[in-house]
Design a protein around this motif. Structure first.
Motif, short mmCIF file in Angstrom:
data_model
loop_
_atom_site.label_atom_id
_atom_site.label_comp_id
_atom_site.label_asym_id
_atom_site.label_seq_id
_atom_site.Cartn_x
_atom_site.Cartn_y
_atom_site.Cartn_z
N PRO A 410 0.81 -1.23 0.00
CA PRO A 410 0.00 0.00 0.00
C PRO A 410 0.84 1.27 0.00
O PRO A 410 0.42 2.27 -0.59
CB PRO A 410 -0.83 -0.13 1.28
CG PRO A 410 -1.01 -1.61 1.43
CD PRO A 410 0.29 -2.21 0.97
N TYR A 413 1.92 1.70 -3.72
CA TYR A 413 0.82 2.14 -4.58
C TYR A 413 0.38 3.56 -4.23
O TYR A 413 0.03 4.34 -5.12
CB TYR A 413 -0.35 1.17 -4.45
CG TYR A 413 -0.18 -0.10 -5.26
CD1 TYR A 413 -0.80 -0.24 -6.49
CD2 TYR A 413 0.59 -1.16 -4.79
CE1 TYR A 413 -0.65 -1.41 -7.24
CE2 TYR A 413 0.74 -2.32 -5.52
CZ TYR A 413 0.13 -2.44 -6.74
OH TYR A 413 0.28 -3.60 -7.50
N TYR A 512 -1.28 2.04 8.33
CA TYR A 512 -2.63 1.80 7.82
C TYR A 512 -3.65 2.74 8.44
O TYR A 512 -4.72 2.98 7.86
CB TYR A 512 -3.03 0.34 8.08
CG TYR A 512 -2.54 -0.63 7.02
CD1 TYR A 512 -3.42 -1.26 6.17
CD2 TYR A 512 -1.18 -0.90 6.87
CE1 TYR A 512 -2.98 -2.16 5.20
CE2 TYR A 512 -0.73 -1.78 5.91
CZ TYR A 512 -1.62 -2.41 5.07
OH TYR A 512 -1.17 -3.28 4.10
N MET A 559 -7.03 4.02 -2.70
CA MET A 559 -6.36 2.95 -1.97
C MET A 559 -7.36 2.10 -1.19
O MET A 559 -7.25 0.87 -1.15
CB MET A 559 -5.32 3.53 -1.01
CG MET A 559 -4.07 4.07 -1.68
SD MET A 559 -3.19 2.84 -2.66
CE MET A 559 -2.95 1.53 -1.48
N MET A 563 -7.93 -1.87 -1.52
CA MET A 563 -7.82 -2.79 -0.38
C MET A 563 -9.14 -3.51 -0.12
O MET A 563 -9.15 -4.62 0.40
CB MET A 563 -7.35 -2.03 0.86
CG MET A 563 -5.85 -1.70 0.83
SD MET A 563 -5.20 -1.03 2.38
CE MET A 563 -5.73 0.67 2.27
N LYS A 585 -4.72 -5.82 3.38
CA LYS A 585 -3.74 -6.40 2.46
C LYS A 585 -3.01 -7.53 3.15
O LYS A 585 -2.59 -7.41 4.31
CB LYS A 585 -2.73 -5.34 2.01
CG LYS A 585 -1.76 -5.85 0.96
CD LYS A 585 -2.46 -6.07 -0.36
CE LYS A 585 -1.51 -6.71 -1.39
NZ LYS A 585 -1.30 -8.16 -1.12
#
Length: 719
Positions: A410, A413, A512, A559, A563, A585
């Protein structure tokens, strides 16, 4: 024939030398004669002061006494110098050196760390019979001596010589305090000498009551407790002001040898010592035999510590470390810390990890796991650092550095979306591109051509993030990870895009949380308030500081959608929860040493790691297997009977109250999570409780307390 002039000059020189010799002899003779005459005159002068008989004896005694006094003063100074250096340094022995009581988010005690001490009770508030029991046993002449009890010391020496341990020690209370404050426990003459000088120093600088108060607060009383107040709380579950005579006698008996007489170590010995203390009370004349008879018949009984509720020990170790810089410079040594931990969620997290490993750990050859759970605002609600704290205190959630594998993607990306303007539907190349002699491979071993960003992410294609890292650069990816909350430093290598970085579970949760909080940095925290034992506030968080934005809302929305695809159609399908918008993820290292799942809902952020402490390989365990199962199990529990919140950017309609599914008998036996207050309501109630407690402490009369209780009874509107 020699010259006559030569002989004449020679005779002249010889005559001069004879004259010089004669003069020197005469001068020396006159000099010694003058000294003799001077000495005689001095002797004649002092002869008039010559004493005889008794007068001479007195003068000799005084003269010798002055000489010995001077010698003794020099010797005493030499002996006292080390003691004076101890006081001049300003350093005292700290009992490692703080005592902390931890409370959960609702104010209930969940555990303690450090030593246990409590200096909040003034001397005049301590029970009179406890003070007298201590004086009768430890130092009956405390208020009469100058710091060293000469009579008591001589009596102790006689008793020791006779082989009788006695009922009182030879050291005074002041000497014992001097040892506790400045010295070690070594049994040497040097230490005893220092102890005596330090005792006198304490008597010069402090009053008797101040010394006694320090003694009651600083003496070690077994079980990790320093001071009588902490010992009363630990052994009897009472305030020191509430102990009865039997309990006070047992506490007073601990000063001599706490490790031998602690009731949790040897209850019979503790009661025997307490009975001796009661006899001392009578012998010292402080109480009568009739007054202590009831205490003899009903000896004190300590509380059973084995029955206490399990504490979130891994979290408490973490919170204790986080506490240290927050109390730096504070003079107090006893603190009460309110934390963010939720005991219900903690039990769910522990059960999720241990049950999965118990049921399927042997199948995949995996023995350890860790989990951290926070809310999107960063408040830590649960922390599991291992399967058994009793066997291993190593916190795998905060201290173990493991490679996150694809759960690191993540960050890759997000950097690509931010800098390259990509969308989930953007088509990118999945062709293998080598960096030097390193050529990444996909998990399936097959290469892919062009593929959409969301499909590459959901299927955890390796070649795509590597290609993206070549375009964005690897250092910007690492910088973004640190900005998002990853605190551990890691090496920026060519395989960074595939998670070849050593991080902690807490690092992953921090990162996160930015996705769960609309792109704002919200560092995790476990402490919300620190107070001293007296109730003085030491630290509270600054809630006015604005959060920094590191990701745009558009990037966060993209994102989160990607996810979400991981859970609905990708490698993390086992993490799906009916009625809850779960996103996340998976992550697996290439050698199957580490398996991860990190993700969040609108309510909670959580990361799970499974692996082995010795780094040996598992049996093909991937992040899409047991980590997602444990994560899903926890989240299903956590979202029962609460308002399920949406996830930003995810098109999902959450169901209002989700009940976790169960099969067979489990459904009948499942305990439903009790409804909880909204955070705003809980905060109001906690503030009200704090205000009520503070006011009650300041109120003197019972009628005022009753009136206040009636006033505070109605709950605030809207709760």
């Amino acid at each position: 024939m020699q010259d006559p002039f030569y002989h004449k000059e020679k005779r002249r020189k010889k005559a001069r030398m004879l004259d010089a010799d004669a003069w020197l002899d005469s001068a020396l003779f006159e000099f010694w004669n003058s000294i003799g005459r001077g000495y005689q005159r001095i002797e004649d002068f002092f002869h008039g002061f010559r004493l005889r008989g008794v007068k001479r004896l007195i003068v000799e005694v005084i003269s010798d006494g002055a000489s010995f006094t001077a010698i003794g003063a020099v010797l005493m100074l030499a002996l006292a110098l080390p003691a004076f250096q101890a006081t001049a340094s300003g350093r005292v022995n700290n009992a490692n050196e703080i005592s902390v009581i931890f409370l959960d988010r609702y104010g209930t005690e969940i555990g303690r760390r450090g030593i246990r001490s409590d200096d909040s009770y003034p001397l005049d508030k301590l029970p009179d019979y406890f003070v007298k029991a201590t004086l009768a046993t430890e130092d009956r002449r405390f208020y009469d001596h100058f710091g060293v009890d000469v009579v008591g010391t001589l009596r102790a020496l006689v008793n020791n010589y006779a082989g009788d341990n006695g009922t009182q020690g030879g050291s005074s209370i002041t000497q014992q305090l001097a040892k506790n404050l400045f010295l070690s426990n070594e049994r040497t003459w040097e230490r005893k000498i220092k102890e005596a000088f330090l005792a006198v120093w304490l008597e010069w600088h402090y009053s008797k009551d101040e010394i006694l108060k320090l003694y009651f607060d600083r003496a070690y009383m077994g079980g990790g407790n320093f001071g009588a107040a902490a010992a009363a709380e630990y052994y009897f579950g009472k305030k020191i002001t509430d102990v009865n005579l039997a309990e006070a006698a047992m506490l007073a008996g601990l000063f001599k040898a706490p490790t031998n007489y602690a009731p949790t170590v040897d209850l019979a010995a503790a009661r025997g010592r307490a009975n001796l203390v009661l006899s001392n009370l009578v012998d010292a004349g402080f109480m009568t035999e009739g007054q202590v008879a009831a205490a003899r018949r009903n000896p004190a009984t300590p509380i059973d510590h084995a029955s206490t509720v399990n504490s979130p020990d891994y979290f408490l170790d973490y919170a204790f470390q986080e506490l240290q810089p927050l109390i730096a410079g504070t003079r107090s040594s006893s603190f009460t810390v309110r934390t963010t931990i939720d005991p219900v969620l903690q039990s769910y997290a522990e059960d999720a990890i241990t049950s999965v490993l118990r049921e399927q750990g042997e199948q995949y050859d995996v023995s350890q796991g860790a989990m951290v759970v926070t809310e999107p605002n960063g408040a830590i609600r649960a922390m599991v650092g291992g399967t058994d704290y009793g066997k291993s205190q190593f916190n795998r959630a905060t201290s173990s550095l493991r490679q996150p594998g694809s759960s690191f993607k993540p960050f890759v990306y997000a950097e690509a979306i931010e800098t390259m303007g990509l969308k989930p539907t953007s088509v990118v190349s999945g062709a293998t591109r080598c960096i030097g002699d390193w050529c990444p491979r996909n998990y399936s071993g097959n290469s892919v051509g062009n593929i959409s960003l969301i499909n590459a992410f959901a299927q955890s294609i390796n070649t795509v993030p590597v290609n993206l890292s070549i375009q964005t650069g690897r250092q910007p990816i690492a910088d973004l990870a640190h900005k998002m909350g990853v605190k551990t430093d890691f090496e920026v290598t060519r395989s960074l895009a595939l998670g070849a970085a050593s991080l902690t579970v807490l690092d992953m949760v921090n990162g996160y949380t930015v996705f769960a909080n609309d792109g704002l940095v919200t560092p995790s925290y476990g402490i919300t308030r620190i107070t001293t034992a007296r109730g003085d506030v030491v630290w509270e968080p600054d809630l006015t500081t604005p959060h920094e934005r590191v990701l745009s809302e558009q990037t966060v929305a993209y994102m989160n959608q990607m996810m979400r695809a991981v859970v609905t159609s990708g490698t993390g399908r086992r993490a799906g929860i009916e009625g809850v918008p779960a996103v996340g993820k998976t992550g697996t290292t290439s050698d199957y040493r580490d398996a991860w799942f990190a993700g969040f809902t609108g309510n909670y952020v959580a990361a799970v790691w499974l692996g082995n402490d010795d780094y040996h390989k598992t049996k093909n365990l991937t992040g899409g297997l047991l980590p997602t199962v444990a994560w899903q199990k926890f989240m299903a529990y956590a979202h029962t009977n609460i308002e399920v919140k949406p996830v930003f950017g995810v098109d999902f309609e959450p169901k209002p109250f989700v009940v976790a599914e169960a099969e067979g008998d489990a459904a009948a036996n499942q305990v439903e999570r009790p409804p909880t207050l909204k955070p705003e309501a809980a905060i109001k109630l906690l503030d009200l409780a704090d205000a009520l407690e503070a006011t009650l402490k300041s109120v003197g009369s019972g009628s005022q307390v009753a009136a206040l209780a009636v006033t505070a009874a109605p709950a605030p509107a809207g709760l």
